[in-house]
Scaffold this motif. Sequence first.
Motif, PDB file in Angstrom:
ATOM      1  N   ARG A  41       0.821  -1.208   0.000  1.00  0.00           N
ATOM      2  CA  ARG A  41       0.000   0.000   0.000  1.00  0.00           C
ATOM      3  C   ARG A  41       0.859   1.264   0.000  1.00  0.00           C
ATOM      4  NH1 ARG A  41      -4.967  -1.453   4.139  1.00  0.00           N
ATOM      5  NH2 ARG A  41      -6.266  -2.472   2.564  1.00  0.00           N
ATOM      6  N   VAL A  42       1.913   1.274   0.804  1.00  0.00           N
ATOM      7  CA  VAL A  42       2.787   2.451   0.842  1.00  0.00           C
ATOM      8  C   VAL A  42       3.520   2.598  -0.490  1.00  0.00           C
ATOM      9  CG1 VAL A  42       4.781   3.505   1.993  1.00  0.00           C
ATOM     10  CG2 VAL A  42       2.972   2.439   3.362  1.00  0.00           C
ATOM     11  N   GLN A  43       3.959   1.482  -1.066  1.00  0.00           N
ATOM     12  CA  GLN A  43       4.598   1.547  -2.384  1.00  0.00           C
ATOM     13  C   GLN A  43       3.631   2.095  -3.431  1.00  0.00           C
ATOM     14  OE1 GLN A  43       5.863  -2.592  -2.594  1.00  0.00           O
ATOM     15  NE2 GLN A  43       8.013  -1.984  -2.355  1.00  0.00           N
ATOM     16  N   ALA A  44       2.367   1.685  -3.365  1.00  0.00           N
ATOM     17  CA  ALA A  44       1.371   2.174  -4.313  1.00  0.00           C
ATOM     18  C   ALA A  44       1.172   3.680  -4.161  1.00  0.00           C
ATOM     19  CB  ALA A  44       0.045   1.439  -4.114  1.00  0.00           C
ATOM     20  N   ALA A  45       1.157   4.158  -2.933  1.00  0.00           N
ATOM     21  CA  ALA A  45       1.011   5.596  -2.711  1.00  0.00           C
ATOM     22  C   ALA A  45       2.198   6.350  -3.302  1.00  0.00           C
ATOM     23  CB  ALA A  45       0.882   5.885  -1.215  1.00  0.00           C
ATOM     24  N   GLY A  95       1.824   6.137  -7.078  1.00  0.00           N
ATOM     25  CA  GLY A  95       0.583   6.673  -7.627  1.00  0.00           C
ATOM     26  C   GLY A  95      -0.238   5.624  -8.348  1.00  0.00           C
ATOM     27  N   GLY A  96      -0.191   4.392  -7.863  1.00  0.00           N
ATOM     28  CA  GLY A  96      -0.930   3.311  -8.521  1.00  0.00           C
ATOM     29  C   GLY A  96      -1.685   2.451  -7.530  1.00  0.00           C
ATOM     30  N   GLU A  97      -1.904   1.236  -7.944  1.00  0.00           N
ATOM     31  CA  GLU A  97      -2.602   0.242  -7.126  1.00  0.00           C
ATOM     32  C   GLU A  97      -1.579  -0.640  -6.397  1.00  0.00           C
ATOM     33  OE1 GLU A  97      -6.091  -0.415  -6.925  1.00  0.00           O
ATOM     34  OE2 GLU A  97      -6.255   1.539  -7.897  1.00  0.00           O
ATOM     35  N   PRO A  98      -1.943  -1.164  -5.233  1.00  0.00           N
ATOM     36  CA  PRO A  98      -1.034  -2.071  -4.531  1.00  0.00           C
ATOM     37  C   PRO A  98      -0.831  -3.372  -5.305  1.00  0.00           C
ATOM     38  CG  PRO A  98      -2.794  -1.314  -3.081  1.00  0.00           C
ATOM     39  CD  PRO A  98      -3.146  -0.879  -4.462  1.00  0.00           C
ATOM     40  N   ASN A  99       0.362  -3.875  -5.255  1.00  0.00           N
ATOM     41  CA  ASN A  99       0.704  -5.170  -5.833  1.00  0.00           C
ATOM     42  C   ASN A  99       1.033  -6.100  -4.667  1.00  0.00           C
ATOM     43  OD1 ASN A  99       1.479  -7.302  -7.418  1.00  0.00           O
ATOM     44  ND2 ASN A  99       3.490  -6.455  -7.886  1.00  0.00           N
ATOM     45  N   TYR A 100       0.052  -6.916  -4.291  1.00  0.00           N
ATOM     46  CA  TYR A 100       0.225  -7.786  -3.130  1.00  0.00           C
ATOM     47  C   TYR A 100       0.976  -9.053  -3.538  1.00  0.00           C
ATOM     48  CZ  TYR A 100      -3.368  -4.703  -1.336  1.00  0.00           C
ATOM     49  OH  TYR A 100      -4.077  -3.607  -0.950  1.00  0.00           O
ATOM     50  N   PRO A 101       2.076  -9.314  -2.887  1.00  0.00           N
ATOM     51  CA  PRO A 101       2.896 -10.473  -3.266  1.00  0.00           C
ATOM     52  C   PRO A 101       2.359 -11.788  -2.717  1.00  0.00           C
ATOM     53  CG  PRO A 101       3.914  -9.330  -1.437  1.00  0.00           C
ATOM     54  CD  PRO A 101       2.687  -8.532  -1.822  1.00  0.00           C
ATOM     55  N   ASN A 102       2.672 -12.829  -3.442  1.00  0.00           N
ATOM     56  CA  ASN A 102       2.536 -14.204  -2.943  1.00  0.00           C
ATOM     57  C   ASN A 102       1.138 -14.648  -2.534  1.00  0.00           C
ATOM     58  OD1 ASN A 102       5.362 -14.309  -3.186  1.00  0.00           O
ATOM     59  ND2 ASN A 102       5.614 -13.498  -1.133  1.00  0.00           N
ATOM     60  N   LEU A 103       0.104 -14.131  -3.150  1.00  0.00           N
ATOM     61  CA  LEU A 103      -1.239 -14.584  -2.804  1.00  0.00           C
ATOM     62  C   LEU A 103      -1.866 -15.317  -3.982  1.00  0.00           C
ATOM     63  CD1 LEU A 103      -2.842 -11.558  -0.942  1.00  0.00           C
ATOM     64  CD2 LEU A 103      -2.185 -13.741   0.029  1.00  0.00           C
TER      65      LEU A 103
END
Length: 167
Positions: free
Chosen positions: A58-62, A65-73
């Motif tokens: 979420r912090v990386q997305a902020a 300026g994009g959407e979160p990229n959730y790893p390993n799910l």
Amino acid sequence: MNTKQEALPLLRAEFERWNALLASLSEAQLTSPQLDDGWSIKDAVAHLHAWQQRSVARVQAALAGGEPNYPNLPAELDPETEDVDALNAWFHSQTREQPWPEVYGNWRANFAHLLQLSAQVPDELWLGDERYPWMDGYPLLGVLEGTYEHHQEHWEFLQPVLAGFQP
């Protein structure tokens, strides 16, 4: 917590508190299943790390300026879902066999990364509940608050076990 300047020192202190605790315990104390749910302290730390990954995304997305990229799910698990039991069960299935040094290293590195990334986010991006649709109406500051509260919650769960370690 109303600002990043309030949140980051609290998170750093929580990080140090956990580090001190974890360093004071033996590997046997860390890996023995002693918590109510049959988990060990190692399992609780792996669980915290799993949820930290969502915070980092979420912090990386902020920052980007994009959407979160959730790893390993797997595709069937949505990290924004209210079905946290399914997520927690999957996280546990993925980490229960990991050795303690790996679990600890992952948690420690990811927590430090979250602190480092958070320091880079401009102040104006932390507030405002409409800025990030993936925050479901919460400001980005909720990421830091949630990480802090999650660690405090699990700290409290550990207290009965830790009391049993006292001489």
